[in-house]
Design a protein around this motif. Structure first.
Motif, PDB file in Angstrom:
ATOM      1  N   VAL A  50     -19.872  45.168 -19.281  1.00 50.50           N
ATOM      2  CA  VAL A  50     -18.822  44.304 -19.800  1.00 50.50           C
ATOM      3  C   VAL A  50     -19.410  42.908 -19.913  1.00 50.50           C
ATOM      4  N   THR A  51     -19.280  42.304 -21.085  1.00 51.43           N
ATOM      5  CA  THR A  51     -19.780  40.950 -21.287  1.00 51.43           C
ATOM      6  C   THR A  51     -18.713  39.954 -20.879  1.00 51.43           C
TER       7      THR A  51
ATOM      8  N   THR B 142     -16.253  56.384 -17.628  1.00 49.32           N
ATOM      9  CA  THR B 142     -16.995  55.142 -17.832  1.00 49.32           C
ATOM     10  C   THR B 142     -16.638  54.127 -16.755  1.00 49.32           C
ATOM     11  N   ILE B 143     -17.656  53.678 -16.039  1.00 47.48           N
ATOM     12  CA  ILE B 143     -17.502  52.539 -15.142  1.00 47.48           C
ATOM     13  C   ILE B 143     -18.304  51.410 -15.776  1.00 47.48           C
ATOM     14  N   ALA B 144     -17.573  50.403 -16.265  1.00 42.76           N
ATOM     15  CA  ALA B 144     -18.195  49.277 -16.959  1.00 42.76           C
ATOM     16  C   ALA B 144     -18.227  48.086 -16.010  1.00 42.76           C
ATOM     17  N   SER B 145     -19.398  47.488 -15.851  1.00 41.31           N
ATOM     18  CA  SER B 145     -19.575  46.408 -14.891  1.00 41.31           C
ATOM     19  C   SER B 145     -20.045  45.136 -15.567  1.00 41.31           C
ATOM     20  N   THR B 146     -19.571  43.997 -15.038  1.00 42.73           N
ATOM     21  CA  THR B 146     -20.076  42.702 -15.493  1.00 42.73           C
ATOM     22  C   THR B 146     -21.391  42.366 -14.799  1.00 42.73           C
ATOM     23  N   GLY B 147     -21.775  43.152 -13.800  1.00 41.05           N
ATOM     24  CA  GLY B 147     -23.019  42.931 -13.082  1.00 41.05           C
ATOM     25  C   GLY B 147     -22.888  41.965 -11.916  1.00 41.05           C
TER      26      GLY B 147
ATOM     27  N   GLY C 192     -12.353  60.488 -19.899  1.00 42.93           N
ATOM     28  CA  GLY C 192     -11.112  60.002 -20.497  1.00 42.93           C
ATOM     29  C   GLY C 192     -10.649  58.682 -19.909  1.00 42.93           C
ATOM     30  N   ALA C 193     -11.376  58.183 -18.913  1.00 44.49           N
ATOM     31  CA  ALA C 193     -11.002  56.912 -18.292  1.00 44.49           C
ATOM     32  C   ALA C 193     -12.162  55.926 -18.345  1.00 44.49           C
ATOM     33  N   THR C 194     -11.798  54.647 -18.458  1.00 43.76           N
ATOM     34  CA  THR C 194     -12.740  53.552 -18.297  1.00 43.76           C
ATOM     35  C   THR C 194     -12.213  52.647 -17.210  1.00 43.76           C
ATOM     36  N   VAL C 195     -13.042  52.374 -16.218  1.00 48.90           N
ATOM     37  CA  VAL C 195     -12.703  51.422 -15.168  1.00 48.90           C
ATOM     38  C   VAL C 195     -13.713  50.286 -15.270  1.00 48.90           C
ATOM     39  N   SER C 196     -13.226  49.076 -15.579  1.00 54.59           N
ATOM     40  CA  SER C 196     -14.082  47.897 -15.661  1.00 54.59           C
ATOM     41  C   SER C 196     -14.015  47.170 -14.331  1.00 54.59           C
ATOM     42  N   VAL C 197     -15.188  46.832 -13.779  1.00 53.79           N
ATOM     43  CA  VAL C 197     -15.265  46.194 -12.470  1.00 53.79           C
ATOM     44  C   VAL C 197     -15.973  44.846 -12.598  1.00 53.79           C
ATOM     45  N   SER C 198     -15.395  43.824 -11.942  1.00 56.52           N
ATOM     46  CA  SER C 198     -15.969  42.484 -12.029  1.00 56.52           C
ATOM     47  C   SER C 198     -15.646  41.685 -10.770  1.00 56.52           C
ATOM     48  N   GLY C 199     -16.672  41.119 -10.162  1.00 60.09           N
ATOM     49  CA  GLY C 199     -16.486  40.208  -9.047  1.00 60.09           C
ATOM     50  C   GLY C 199     -15.945  40.834  -7.778  1.00 60.09           C
ATOM     51  N   ASN C 200     -16.120  42.134  -7.617  1.00 59.61           N
ATOM     52  CA  ASN C 200     -15.600  42.834  -6.444  1.00 59.61           C
ATOM     53  C   ASN C 200     -16.630  42.886  -5.318  1.00 59.61           C
TER      54      ASN C 200
ATOM     55  N   GLY D 172      -9.653  56.433 -11.707  1.00 65.27           N
ATOM     56  CA  GLY D 172      -9.021  56.465 -13.021  1.00 65.27           C
ATOM     57  C   GLY D 172      -9.262  57.827 -13.647  1.00 65.27           C
ATOM     58  N   THR D 173      -8.195  58.480 -14.106  1.00 64.09           N
ATOM     59  CA  THR D 173      -8.317  59.797 -14.737  1.00 64.09           C
ATOM     60  C   THR D 173      -8.239  59.691 -16.254  1.00 64.09           C
ATOM     61  N   VAL D 174      -7.276  58.918 -16.765  1.00 64.20           N
ATOM     62  CA  VAL D 174      -7.113  58.677 -18.204  1.00 64.20           C
ATOM     63  C   VAL D 174      -6.717  57.220 -18.366  1.00 64.20           C
ATOM     64  N   GLY D 175      -7.190  56.571 -19.417  1.00 68.06           N
ATOM     65  CA  GLY D 175      -6.771  55.203 -19.716  1.00 68.06           C
ATOM     66  C   GLY D 175      -7.841  54.180 -19.399  1.00 68.06           C
ATOM     67  N   ASN D 176      -7.495  52.915 -19.664  1.00 70.36           N
ATOM     68  CA  ASN D 176      -8.387  51.789 -19.428  1.00 70.36           C
ATOM     69  C   ASN D 176      -7.832  50.956 -18.280  1.00 70.36           C
ATOM     70  N   HIS D 177      -8.688  50.697 -17.307  1.00 74.19           N
ATOM     71  CA  HIS D 177      -8.259  50.044 -16.079  1.00 74.19           C
ATOM     72  C   HIS D 177      -9.258  48.953 -15.705  1.00 74.19           C
ATOM     73  N   THR D 178      -8.797  47.957 -14.940  1.00 76.16           N
ATOM     74  CA  THR D 178      -9.693  46.907 -14.468  1.00 76.16           C
ATOM     75  C   THR D 178      -9.501  46.700 -12.971  1.00 76.16           C
TER      76      THR D 178
END
Length: 186
Positions: free
Chosen positions: A183-184, A160-165, A137-145, A113-119
């Motif tokens: 990520v909650t 930003t790499i945001a994880s649910t853990g 400039g980018a947020t990539v949220s990762v969950s259950g991968n 991810g370069t710009v924007g919010n992604h999951t």
């Protein structure tokens, strides 16, 4: 709508599918191979574009899916992206939401991810140099991968790499960087 077709480029075919204008594009059960640049190139220059890619396979190309339109909203579900030379998904702009998909065999990135919010959810990211990376400039949220057998699970792109853990990170021997936000799950 593109449904139940195969697109096989030869020689000078730049993109398997190129979306430059319109409101909505649906790509369902499409097999794409042989594109020199992108399997699917999403680059509308105006308006809000919605792209839905399901049950499809993209092989080869520089980027499996490339998104550069600022107001592009892309959903990818149950799609296999194999052996791109740069990235499985290159989210240069817009928002990209990936579920239940496979990103494998990239010389560089499974997802960047370069710009924007992604999951990226419930997907397998494997055999890439870097599994997931976010640029400033980018947020990539990762969950259950399952992020396995890459050189690095997460690249150090200063985004930003945001994880649910609850991601399974296995056999990614390089140091890389850990997710830097939480990520909650509610």
């Amino acid at each position: 709508t593109l449904r139940n077709i195969s697109i096989h480029g030869v020689g000078a075919t730049l993109n398997g599918v190129r979306f430059v204008a319109g409101g909505t594009l649906i790509v369902d059960n499409v097999d794409i191979s042989g594109a020199a640049q992108a399997g699917i190139d999403i680059e509308p220059t105006s308006g809000n574009a919605k792209v839905v890619i399901t049950n499809s396979t993209i092989r080869g190309a520089t980027n499996g899916i490339q998104v550069s339109g600022a107001n592009s909203h892309v959903a990818v579900d149950r799609t296999s992206i194999r052996n791109p030379s740069n990235a499985g998904i290159d989210a240069l702009n817009g928002s990209v939401n990936v579920t239940r998909s496979l990103l494998t065999g990239s010389a560089f990135f499974g997802f960047i991810g370069t710009v924007g919010n992604h999951t990226l959810n419930d997907s397998l990211v494997t055999n890439n140099f870097i599994g997931v990376q976010a640029q400033p400039g980018a947020t990539v949220s990762v969950s259950g991968n399952s992020i396995v057998d890459n050189n690095l699970a997460y690249g150090c792109g200063n985004g930003t790499i945001a994880s649910t853990g609850n991601n399974r990170n296995v056999n990614n021997p390089g140091a890389g960087c850990a997710p830097n936000a939480v990520v909650t799950v509610q």
